[in-house]
Enzyme design. Structure first.
Site, PDB file in Angstrom:
ATOM      1  N   ARG A 174      18.549  67.507  43.228  1.00 16.96           N
ATOM      2  CA  ARG A 174      19.140  67.262  41.913  1.00 16.96           C
ATOM      3  C   ARG A 174      18.327  67.970  40.831  1.00 16.96           C
ATOM      4  NH1 ARG A 174      20.429  61.207  40.547  1.00 16.96           N
ATOM      5  NH2 ARG A 174      21.686  62.227  38.934  1.00 16.96           N
ATOM      6  N   CYS A 230      14.469  60.214  34.634  1.00 19.89           N
ATOM      7  CA  CYS A 230      15.262  60.343  35.859  1.00 19.89           C
ATOM      8  C   CYS A 230      16.694  60.656  35.440  1.00 19.89           C
ATOM      9  CB  CYS A 230      15.163  59.073  36.706  1.00 19.89           C
ATOM     10  SG  CYS A 230      15.725  57.586  35.849  1.00 19.89           S
TER      11      CYS A 230
END
Length: 270
Positions: A174, A230
């Site tokens: 990611r 995050c």
């Protein structure tokens, strides 16, 4: 060096206030149901989305709550700033650490996260189905605002105006933009480095302090600011907490995280 995690044996030596934060990101009713079925005797329940996030905000998927909401939460929970508090969840999850960050931000100084999850705790401590009632307090938090960064403050870091190292707690695929199952844009905040929060745990528990020091020692200079983020600000909380446990002196959290950043800013891929 900050102490974030507490062992079961240490818990048994005290009579702490317990906060149950069990949650399931795929079923936002599961945590409350689990609490209603059984919880540590005396524990109150804080829900990730009802209590620990402002789901009415557009600033990311699990936006930061206001000072007013946090003040109301600690007051209705009957908490005082100097209470000895132990937070738990199902174990090796980010939810107790989200609550830890909020209490840390609010200036609570005797707050710890159980390294053991509820399954282990209930074998050693009494459980109950009854939700306790505590007298409402008039506690006024002692805010530590430097722990919390806004989008504008992160922009200053990215531009090199403000000192700090951004650390992305998501998976490497990611971070690199190779896969993005949740957000509309793949990549990461410019200048960030990557450390997958899943590497902070094993066997259903977060690593012990010496192991965390070994894994996190070379990420950035320990006397310089490090900023955890995050996707939505939830799994950054374990990174924030473990950086503190590993000896970093100035740890901050961008709660809006990547899902907030991409609303208005450019990203990088690798």
């Amino acid at each position: 060096m900050a102490k974030v995690f507490i062992e079961l044996q240490e818990i048994l030596e005290y009579n702490p206030r317990f906060i149950d934060t069990r949650f399931d990101l795929t079923d936002n009713t599961a945590g409350r149901k689990s609490y209603n079925e059984e919880h540590l005797e005396g524990a109150i329940y804080w829900d990730l989305e009802e209590d620990l996030s402002d789901m009415t905000s557009q600033n990311g998927r699990h936006p930061m709550i206001s000072k007013e909401k946090m003040t109301c939460l600690v007051q209705k929970s009957g908490l005082n700033v100097d209470d000895f508090i132990v937070i738990y969840d199902q174990g090796a999850a980010p939810f107790a650490l989200r609550a830890y960050f909020l209490l840390d931000w609010a200036g609570f100084t005797n707050v710890y996260v159980s390294r053991a999850g509820f399954g282990d705790l209930k074998r050693a401590l009494p459980v109950s189905k009854s939700e306790p009632v505590y007298t409402k307090t008039t506690t006024i938090p002692n805010w530590t605002n430097r722990k919390l960064l806004t989008m504008d403050e992160v922009r200053q870091v990215v531009a090199g105006i403000t000192e700090g190292q951004l650390i992305d707690a998501r998976s490497n695929v990611r971070f690199k933009g190779e896969s993005e199952p949740i957000d509309s844009i793949a990549g990461h905040i410019p200048t960030a480095i990557n450390f997958d929060w899943e590497l902070l745990k094993k066997d259903g528990k977060f690593l012990e302090q010496e192991e965390l020091k070994g894994k996190l020692a070379d990420l950035a200079p320990k006397d310089k600011p490090v900023i955890a983020y995050c996707g939505s600000g939830v799994t950054a909380a374990p990174l924030y907490s473990c950086l503190k446990e590993a000896g970093y002196e100035n740890v901050q959290l961008y709660v809006g995280s990547y899902s907030d950043w991409i609303r208005e800013n450019e990203v990088e891929t690798e």
